[in-house]
Design a protein around this motif. Structure first.
Motif, PDB file in Angstrom:
ATOM      1  N   ARG A  87      34.009  -0.470   6.229  1.00 51.39           N
ATOM      2  CA  ARG A  87      33.333   0.650   5.917  1.00 51.39           C
ATOM      3  C   ARG A  87      33.370   1.856   6.849  1.00 51.39           C
ATOM      4  NH1 ARG A  87      28.048  -0.132   2.492  1.00 51.39           N
ATOM      5  NH2 ARG A  87      28.499   1.905   1.676  1.00 51.39           N
ATOM      6  N   LEU A  88      33.513   3.082   6.617  1.00 48.97           N
ATOM      7  CA  LEU A  88      33.433   4.071   7.136  1.00 48.97           C
ATOM      8  C   LEU A  88      32.386   4.984   7.098  1.00 48.97           C
ATOM      9  CD1 LEU A  88      37.086   5.140   7.436  1.00 48.97           C
ATOM     10  CD2 LEU A  88      36.086   3.888   9.088  1.00 48.97           C
ATOM     11  N   PHE A  89      31.191   5.386   7.745  1.00 46.18           N
ATOM     12  CA  PHE A  89      30.204   6.055   7.484  1.00 46.18           C
ATOM     13  C   PHE A  89      30.408   7.503   7.811  1.00 46.18           C
ATOM     14  CE2 PHE A  89      28.346   1.549   7.722  1.00 46.18           C
ATOM     15  CZ  PHE A  89      28.323   1.497   6.358  1.00 46.18           C
ATOM     16  N   ILE A  90      30.408   8.237   6.804  1.00 43.43           N
ATOM     17  CA  ILE A  90      30.831   9.616   7.120  1.00 43.43           C
ATOM     18  C   ILE A  90      29.996  10.898   6.868  1.00 43.43           C
ATOM     19  CG2 ILE A  90      32.629  11.182   6.471  1.00 43.43           C
ATOM     20  CD1 ILE A  90      33.868   9.109   7.820  1.00 43.43           C
ATOM     21  N   ASP A  91      28.818  10.257   6.254  1.00 47.62           N
ATOM     22  CA  ASP A  91      27.933  11.387   5.663  1.00 47.62           C
ATOM     23  C   ASP A  91      27.278  12.142   6.732  1.00 47.62           C
ATOM     24  OD1 ASP A  91      26.876   8.988   6.375  1.00 47.62           O
ATOM     25  OD2 ASP A  91      25.090   9.055   4.766  1.00 47.62           O
ATOM     26  N   VAL A  92      26.960  13.361   6.586  1.00 48.35           N
ATOM     27  CA  VAL A  92      26.118  14.166   7.713  1.00 48.35           C
ATOM     28  C   VAL A  92      24.820  14.184   7.431  1.00 48.35           C
ATOM     29  CG1 VAL A  92      28.534  15.408   8.030  1.00 48.35           C
ATOM     30  CG2 VAL A  92      26.787  16.317   6.241  1.00 48.35           C
ATOM     31  N   LEU A  93      24.350  14.255   6.207  1.00 51.77           N
ATOM     32  CA  LEU A  93      22.971  14.004   6.035  1.00 51.77           C
ATOM     33  C   LEU A  93      22.523  12.726   5.160  1.00 51.77           C
ATOM     34  CD1 LEU A  93      20.537  16.839   5.429  1.00 51.77           C
ATOM     35  CD2 LEU A  93      20.424  14.996   3.730  1.00 51.77           C
ATOM     36  N   ARG A  94      21.670  12.062   5.397  1.00 49.35           N
ATOM     37  CA  ARG A  94      21.388  10.710   4.609  1.00 49.35           C
ATOM     38  C   ARG A  94      19.992  10.926   4.142  1.00 49.35           C
ATOM     39  NH1 ARG A  94      23.157   6.487   8.659  1.00 49.35           N
ATOM     40  NH2 ARG A  94      24.947   7.408   8.025  1.00 49.35           N
ATOM     41  N   TRP A  95      20.075  10.449   2.793  1.00 47.67           N
ATOM     42  CA  TRP A  95      18.837  10.505   1.942  1.00 47.67           C
ATOM     43  C   TRP A  95      18.171   8.997   2.021  1.00 47.67           C
ATOM     44  CZ3 TRP A  95      17.532  14.994  -1.152  1.00 47.67           C
ATOM     45  CH2 TRP A  95      18.417  15.877  -0.822  1.00 47.67           C
ATOM     46  N   GLU A  96      16.768   8.980   2.279  1.00 48.16           N
ATOM     47  CA  GLU A  96      16.139   7.532   2.196  1.00 48.16           C
ATOM     48  C   GLU A  96      14.771   7.901   1.545  1.00 48.16           C
ATOM     49  OE1 GLU A  96      17.297   5.157   3.583  1.00 48.16           O
ATOM     50  OE2 GLU A  96      18.719   5.489   5.254  1.00 48.16           O
ATOM     51  N   LEU A 106      31.241  10.202  -0.652  1.00 52.41           N
ATOM     52  CA  LEU A 106      31.551  10.636   0.722  1.00 52.41           C
ATOM     53  C   LEU A 106      29.797  10.852   1.359  1.00 52.41           C
ATOM     54  CD1 LEU A 106      34.191  10.251   2.491  1.00 52.41           C
ATOM     55  CD2 LEU A 106      34.284  12.559   2.187  1.00 52.41           C
ATOM     56  N   GLN A 107      29.452  11.632   0.390  1.00 55.87           N
ATOM     57  CA  GLN A 107      28.102  12.153   0.952  1.00 55.87           C
ATOM     58  C   GLN A 107      26.950  12.301  -0.227  1.00 55.87           C
ATOM     59  OE1 GLN A 107      26.845  13.905   3.834  1.00 55.87           O
ATOM     60  NE2 GLN A 107      25.133  14.111   2.546  1.00 55.87           N
ATOM     61  N   GLY A 108      25.966  11.639   0.191  1.00 55.03           N
ATOM     62  CA  GLY A 108      24.954  11.528  -0.786  1.00 55.03           C
ATOM     63  C   GLY A 108      24.255  13.028  -1.236  1.00 55.03           C
ATOM     64  N   ARG A 109      24.239  13.164  -2.538  1.00 52.40           N
ATOM     65  CA  ARG A 109      23.683  14.617  -2.773  1.00 52.40           C
ATOM     66  C   ARG A 109      22.493  14.679  -3.277  1.00 52.40           C
ATOM     67  NH1 ARG A 109      27.506  15.878  -7.349  1.00 52.40           N
ATOM     68  NH2 ARG A 109      27.098  13.850  -7.831  1.00 52.40           N
ATOM     69  N   ASN A 110      21.648  13.710  -3.316  1.00 47.59           N
ATOM     70  CA  ASN A 110      20.437  13.883  -3.944  1.00 47.59           C
ATOM     71  C   ASN A 110      19.388  12.433  -3.487  1.00 47.59           C
ATOM     72  OD1 ASN A 110      20.675  12.227  -6.520  1.00 47.59           O
ATOM     73  ND2 ASN A 110      21.859  13.937  -7.045  1.00 47.59           N
ATOM     74  N   ILE A 111      18.223  12.623  -3.714  1.00 52.96           N
ATOM     75  CA  ILE A 111      17.363  11.261  -3.471  1.00 52.96           C
ATOM     76  C   ILE A 111      17.877  10.029  -4.353  1.00 52.96           C
ATOM     77  CG2 ILE A 111      15.576  11.803  -5.076  1.00 52.96           C
ATOM     78  CD1 ILE A 111      15.237  10.330  -1.534  1.00 52.96           C
ATOM     79  N   ARG A 112      18.705  10.146  -5.446  1.00 53.33           N
ATOM     80  CA  ARG A 112      19.183   8.841  -5.988  1.00 53.33           C
ATOM     81  C   ARG A 112      20.245   8.378  -5.303  1.00 53.33           C
ATOM     82  NH1 ARG A 112      18.244  12.829 -10.028  1.00 53.33           N
ATOM     83  NH2 ARG A 112      20.651  13.231 -10.071  1.00 53.33           N
ATOM     84  N   GLU A 113      20.662   9.088  -4.304  1.00 54.57           N
ATOM     85  CA  GLU A 113      21.675   8.473  -3.418  1.00 54.57           C
ATOM     86  C   GLU A 113      21.464   8.136  -2.184  1.00 54.57           C
ATOM     87  OE1 GLU A 113      25.504  10.710  -6.391  1.00 54.57           O
ATOM     88  OE2 GLU A 113      25.089  11.370  -4.229  1.00 54.57           O
ATOM     89  N   THR A 114      20.860   7.360  -1.760  1.00 51.58           N
ATOM     90  CA  THR A 114      20.110   7.004  -0.613  1.00 51.58           C
ATOM     91  C   THR A 114      21.159   6.028   0.262  1.00 51.58           C
ATOM     92  OG1 THR A 114      18.851   4.974  -1.677  1.00 51.58           O
ATOM     93  CG2 THR A 114      17.826   7.154  -1.551  1.00 51.58           C
TER      94      THR A 114
END
Length: 418
Positions: free
Chosen positions: A240-249, A212-220
């Motif tokens: 798809r439902l994009f729910i994350d509140v902070l996105r890693w790139e 649901l939410q990426g937690r580190n840079i490996r989950e971009t």
């Protein structure tokens, strides 16, 4: 009929890679998994879905306190008031062996048994959900073989926490194959455990919604859940439902055209500005920047990760400080060909270059170097560890790589000065 399928929520799991920095969005990092889950519940209420499925790793192992469970109960209460039942399967992170705390859940929440596969029926919708929760963290047996046959006349959903077989970066829990899932003749498989979105559509529709939410840079990239719609003819569509509140790139910047650190920083700024402008939503981004390419700036960049980070932070402040956060700047450049001393050259620079090349393959020298540096590498404060990434080479015993990196940067820097 419509339902939401989510997995790998990891409530109250920390986001790693930003919290040590003074400029990090501390509140966002602390509450990201909760905010994402609250957004998911709001979508379920707004869309008036018929039910929700959570396919494992709702929690992140043992609770630090009861607030994690209280938060979940509150969100389930919102769904209860909207008349939405929830079907929860426990995965490896929230197996009985991992959980030290539990609270009584609202009566709209149904959890699959850890003893054997269990089937829940929603008779009004003609839906049957089959699942088997993890009793222990490490379930290495194939659970699918014991799942029951599909219920005739019902839309059958299998709920399973699994890595599937082959190629997964995740621990190989409850292994099975896509072919086995299709052979079970369920209409839909709601999977969890793998944190990336994947779908197979053949005899069954098989879906990993991703976490649901990426937690580190490996989950971009974008993260969330899926909204599943089933027609009267049992045709399945997945949105798809994009729910994350902070996105890693991860952003790679080619520094080949640059000749100075300032020019590299400006190139990074342009790349980050393009990232913000291309974003489809206003979700903040946490970015790792990797500088690559053979460049005239290689010597000037040598050992100056901290200064380059400061320059990039200045670029971010000018672009969009509330939508962009810097996780790390990684320098992976190479010197220009003419920065390496020519083979026929005979001067102090060529001598130094030759000595350093010999040092890279000299076991006695490398052992001596490790003995001199290991205490510093192991005991250095975290601020120094981040500003001098070469210390990681020492801790990992990669002394030849350390000498090679030093040779490349130092020779380029001296050649530029010359």
């Amino acid at each position: 009929m419509r339902f939401i399928h989510a997995a790998d929520i990891h409530l109250d799991s920390p986001l790693h890679g930003l919290s040590a920095y003074a400029d990090a969005p501390a509140d966002m990092l602390r509450n990201a998994t909760r905010e994402a889950f609250s957004k998911l519940v709001s979508v379920a209420v707004d869309e008036q879905v018929d039910f929700m499925v959570i396919a494992g790793d709702l929690y992140d192992g043992t609770w630090r306190d009861h607030n994690t469970g209280i938060f979940f109960c509150r969100e389930m209460g919102r769904l209860r008031r909207a008349g939405i039942p929830v079907y929860v399967l426990f995965g490896n992170h929230d197996a009985e062996s991992e959980m030290t705390s539990q609270l009584q859940l609202p009566d709209n929440v149904h959890t699959f048994s850890t003893r054997k596969p269990q089937t829940f029926r929603i008779d009004a919708l003609k839906v049957a959900l089959h699942g088997h929760s993890f009793k222990e963290k490490a379930v290495t047996t194939n659970l699918v073989t014991a799942y029951p046959s599909p219920v005739a006349g019902y839309f059958n959903i299998g709920v399973l926490h699994t890595a599937l077989e082959g190629g997964s970066m995740h621990a190989s829990y409850a292994p099975c194959s896509v072919a086995e899932l299709h052979a079970k003749e369920y209409h839909y498989w709601a999977l969890g455990h793998v944190h990336d979105y994947a779908i197979w559509q053949d005899a069954s529709t098989i879906v990993f919604p991703g976490n649901l939410q990426g937690r580190n840079i490996r989950e971009t990239g974008r993260r969330g859940a899926v909204l599943v719609t089933v027609s009267e003819t049992e045709a399945v569509s997945v949105e798809r439902l994009f729910i994350d509140v902070l996105r890693w790139e991860a952003v790679t910047v080619d520094a080949s055209p640059a000749s100075t650190l300032d020019e590299v920083a400006l190139a990074v700024g342009r790349a980050l500005e393009a990232l913000v402008e291309a974003a489809a939503s206003s979700v903040p981004h946490a970015v790792r920047v990797t500088i690559t390419g053979a460049t005239g700036a290689h010597g000037e960049l040598f050992g100056l990760e901290a200064q380059l980070r400061a320059e990039v932070l200045a670029q971010i402040a000018a672009i969009s400080h509330d939508r962009l956060w810097l996780e790390k700047v990684k320098i992976a450049t190479a010197p220009l060909a003419h920065s390496e001393p020519a083979s026929g050259r005979a001067d102090a620079l060529a001598d130094l270059h030759g000595l350093l090349i010999e040092a890279e393959s000299d076991p006695e020298f490398l052992n001596m170097l490790k003995e001199r540096l290991i205490a510093l590498a192991s005991q250095a404060p975290s601020e120094l560890q981040k500003s001098v990434p070469e210390l990681e080479h020492v801790r990992n015993g990669e002394l030849a790589k350390l000498v090679g990196d030093v040779r490349s940067g130092l020779i380029a820097q001296l050649a530029d000065a010359e």
